[in-house]
Design a protein around this motif. Sequence first.
Motif, mmCIF file in Angstrom:
data_model
loop_
_atom_site.group_PDB
_atom_site.id
_atom_site.type_symbol
_atom_site.label_atom_id
_atom_site.label_comp_id
_atom_site.label_asym_id
_atom_site.label_seq_id
_atom_site.Cartn_x
_atom_site.Cartn_y
_atom_site.Cartn_z
ATOM 1 N N SER A 256 0.847 -1.194 0.000
ATOM 2 C CA SER A 256 0.000 0.000 0.000
ATOM 3 C C SER A 256 0.881 1.242 0.000
ATOM 4 O O SER A 256 2.042 1.207 0.400
ATOM 5 C CB SER A 256 -0.943 0.012 1.199
ATOM 6 N N TYR A 257 0.293 2.330 -0.468
ATOM 7 C CA TYR A 257 0.955 3.631 -0.471
ATOM 8 C C TYR A 257 0.913 4.162 0.959
ATOM 9 O O TYR A 257 -0.159 4.398 1.517
ATOM 10 C CB TYR A 257 0.227 4.549 -1.448
ATOM 11 N N LYS A 258 2.070 4.326 1.565
ATOM 12 C CA LYS A 258 2.156 4.541 3.015
ATOM 13 C C LYS A 258 1.764 5.944 3.462
ATOM 14 O O LYS A 258 1.628 6.195 4.653
ATOM 15 C CB LYS A 258 3.578 4.247 3.491
ATOM 16 N N HIS A 259 1.582 6.859 2.524
ATOM 17 C CA HIS A 259 1.349 8.249 2.928
ATOM 18 C C HIS A 259 -0.125 8.630 2.954
ATOM 19 O O HIS A 259 -0.481 9.655 3.530
ATOM 20 C CB HIS A 259 2.102 9.191 1.977
ATOM 21 N N TYR B 129 -7.532 5.545 2.898
ATOM 22 C CA TYR B 129 -6.716 4.844 1.910
ATOM 23 C C TYR B 129 -7.207 5.074 0.488
ATOM 24 O O TYR B 129 -6.646 4.525 -0.469
ATOM 25 C CB TYR B 129 -6.702 3.335 2.208
ATOM 26 N N GLN C 151 -2.994 7.308 -5.899
ATOM 27 C CA GLN C 151 -1.749 6.543 -5.893
ATOM 28 C C GLN C 151 -1.915 5.217 -5.160
ATOM 29 O O GLN C 151 -1.364 4.187 -5.569
ATOM 30 C CB GLN C 151 -0.629 7.367 -5.261
ATOM 31 N N ASN C 152 -2.707 5.208 -4.077
ATOM 32 C CA ASN C 152 -2.921 3.967 -3.349
ATOM 33 C C ASN C 152 -3.706 2.970 -4.201
ATOM 34 O O ASN C 152 -3.384 1.783 -4.234
ATOM 35 C CB ASN C 152 -3.656 4.238 -2.039
ATOM 36 N N GLN D 166 -1.562 1.446 -6.823
ATOM 37 C CA GLN D 166 -0.697 0.403 -6.270
ATOM 38 C C GLN D 166 -1.494 -0.861 -5.977
ATOM 39 O O GLN D 166 -1.065 -1.969 -6.306
ATOM 40 C CB GLN D 166 -0.004 0.906 -5.007
#
Length: 317
Positions: free
Chosen positions: A103-106, A287, A291-292, A295
Amino acid sequence: MTVQIAVIDDWQNVARDVVDWSALSDVGEVHFLHEYPADNATFVGRLREFEVICVMRERTRFDEDLLRQLPKLKLLVTGGMRNAALDLQAAAALGIQVSGTDSYKHAAPELTWALIMAATRNLVAEANALCAGEWQQGLGGDLHGKTLAILGLGSIGQRVAQFGQVFGMRVIAWSENLTAERAAAAGVTYVSKQELFEQADVLSVHLVLSERSRGLVDAQALAWMKPAALLVNTARGPIVDEAALIKALQKKQLAGAALDVFEQEPLPAQHPFRTLENVLATPHVGYVSRQNYQQFYSQMIEDIQAWAAGAPVRLLG
């Protein structure tokens, strides 16, 4: 024979366009299903022909009863590497493989900070008032010099702590597994559970939901908080005792809550969180970022390709 692949839980109707699903043309045929059934019988009618099902996080529950009624199902793919809605033990017993994604961590920490800022400065009410032809409804709060309390100093909690530090906040943290040494390494002060709630001007929840964390933020913990404090939860709804929080907000025992997660999702139409003036609520979008999703879905495609080649990756369970 062409593999039948279902992509479900796409509430916003975006999955088809955020990635290129034609990469699976050599594997099978991809179908995008947008209905959200309320019961297993309806679900079985829609999914019984699929060998691969892609699910988004914890939107739909795949329990043993449902899995047993999907005899063609061979692979479940979920966004993220953790999904409490999937019965992994039943899936394994039925020979169904389960794969996850990174996952996109931000995304989640950014949403957390957006909620903190919006709630503190009363941005929604001010913006709505301006659109209604009005001007300057009240005084916003401040963050610099205040205390940010982090309940759960994992990867997301640490990023939110960093945001607080940049804004000049004193940052404290507690969880059952946290040590003073680990907190210090993140530039955060370790405190006891009671001190965390008592000292917080903003308390942000970042725990994983487990039997140990369920209901951890209870009536006692809420009673420890300052009347001017803000509670923020972007982790999981059941970590907070919802009935106790509603009561505390109704009685103005704390200033407000900013919530992205709830005990029941989607949030029922008549739920108090929809109408309480001291609640800023969003529909679990922590979430839900471009971008998430890119991904999630691109790695779902990789998972399916790997499974079809006989070498599955990112297996859960």
